[in-house]
Write an enzyme that holds these catalytic residues in place. Sequence first.
Site, mmCIF file in Angstrom:
data_model
loop_
_atom_site.group_PDB
_atom_site.id
_atom_site.type_symbol
_atom_site.label_atom_id
_atom_site.label_comp_id
_atom_site.label_asym_id
_atom_site.label_seq_id
_atom_site.Cartn_x
_atom_site.Cartn_y
_atom_site.Cartn_z
ATOM 1 N N CYS A 53 37.983 37.605 39.123
ATOM 2 C CA CYS A 53 38.981 36.657 38.601
ATOM 3 C C CYS A 53 39.293 35.602 39.664
ATOM 4 O O CYS A 53 38.470 34.743 39.921
ATOM 5 C CB CYS A 53 40.225 37.390 38.097
ATOM 6 N N HIS A 56 38.299 41.216 34.555
ATOM 7 C CA HIS A 56 38.837 42.252 35.441
ATOM 8 C C HIS A 56 38.160 43.597 35.192
ATOM 9 O O HIS A 56 38.672 44.436 34.438
ATOM 10 C CB HIS A 56 40.345 42.392 35.233
ATOM 11 N N GLU A 115 38.114 45.981 37.137
ATOM 12 C CA GLU A 115 38.821 47.007 37.916
ATOM 13 C C GLU A 115 40.052 47.578 37.220
ATOM 14 O O GLU A 115 40.642 48.550 37.714
ATOM 15 C CB GLU A 115 39.230 46.416 39.279
#
Length: 261
Positions: free
Chosen positions: A102, A192, A194
């Site tokens: 990001c 994202h 994660e």
Amino acid sequence: MTTETTITNAYGGAPAVLVVEHEREAGPGLVGARLAAAGLRLDVVRSWRGEALPDSLRGHAGLLVLGGAANCEDDVAAPWLPRVRELVREAVADEVPVFGICLGGQILAHALGGSVARRPRGPEVGAVPLRRLPAASTDPVLGGVPDGALAAQWHWDETVRLPSGAVPLLTGDDCPFQAFRVGSVGWGVQFHPEVDAETVAEWAAVDGDQVRWAGGSPEAAVTSVRDAEPGLRVVWGAVADAWAGVVRSRAGAVAAREHGY
């Protein structure tokens, strides 16, 4: 001497990844867990807390730059950004594997000559399907991402022009540059990989009013990520594993070169 021992000796322990954390609510999450499971050591620098970034990547086998709310050019709000840009350029020039998530992906693009801008149509949030581009087929990190894979999104800015020579890998209906590669071992993603639904819910609690003002639904975004989470873990966990493999391979090559193997 085994390869594992050689790598350990070269880096004073397990190969280390420098992790740049821009804010408290945007840690390495699921990606960090997969890197650690792959035998990498995470050297997390919490820049938002005033922790200093190193002068160089010496001693690090990889660079992971995380997300955050700041614009990639806002050196006032995030005074550590100039140092991050320098580390990114060093990584690409020296072929140290780098992965930007990001804001991290936007920094990667901007630091190498690309452009990042505010999205005039408002933020992209929630679980969004992505499309493979031709170059993805041979990419060592994103090559296994299936067409139509969902990715968790939460961003107001986006890359609007890639650096010269960058290779686009994934795209979407509302954001053209969802993933790209620079150099031989540099990757940036707009989404994202994660996060889980709990993290997105935390972001919604903070940014929900802004999302609603822009015409979006933070509640729907959280629900979409929660529903997609099992698949997100599988797809993006595999991507994290693949990048970990690139880091370990590079660490092994450096160790062999330094020891004359």
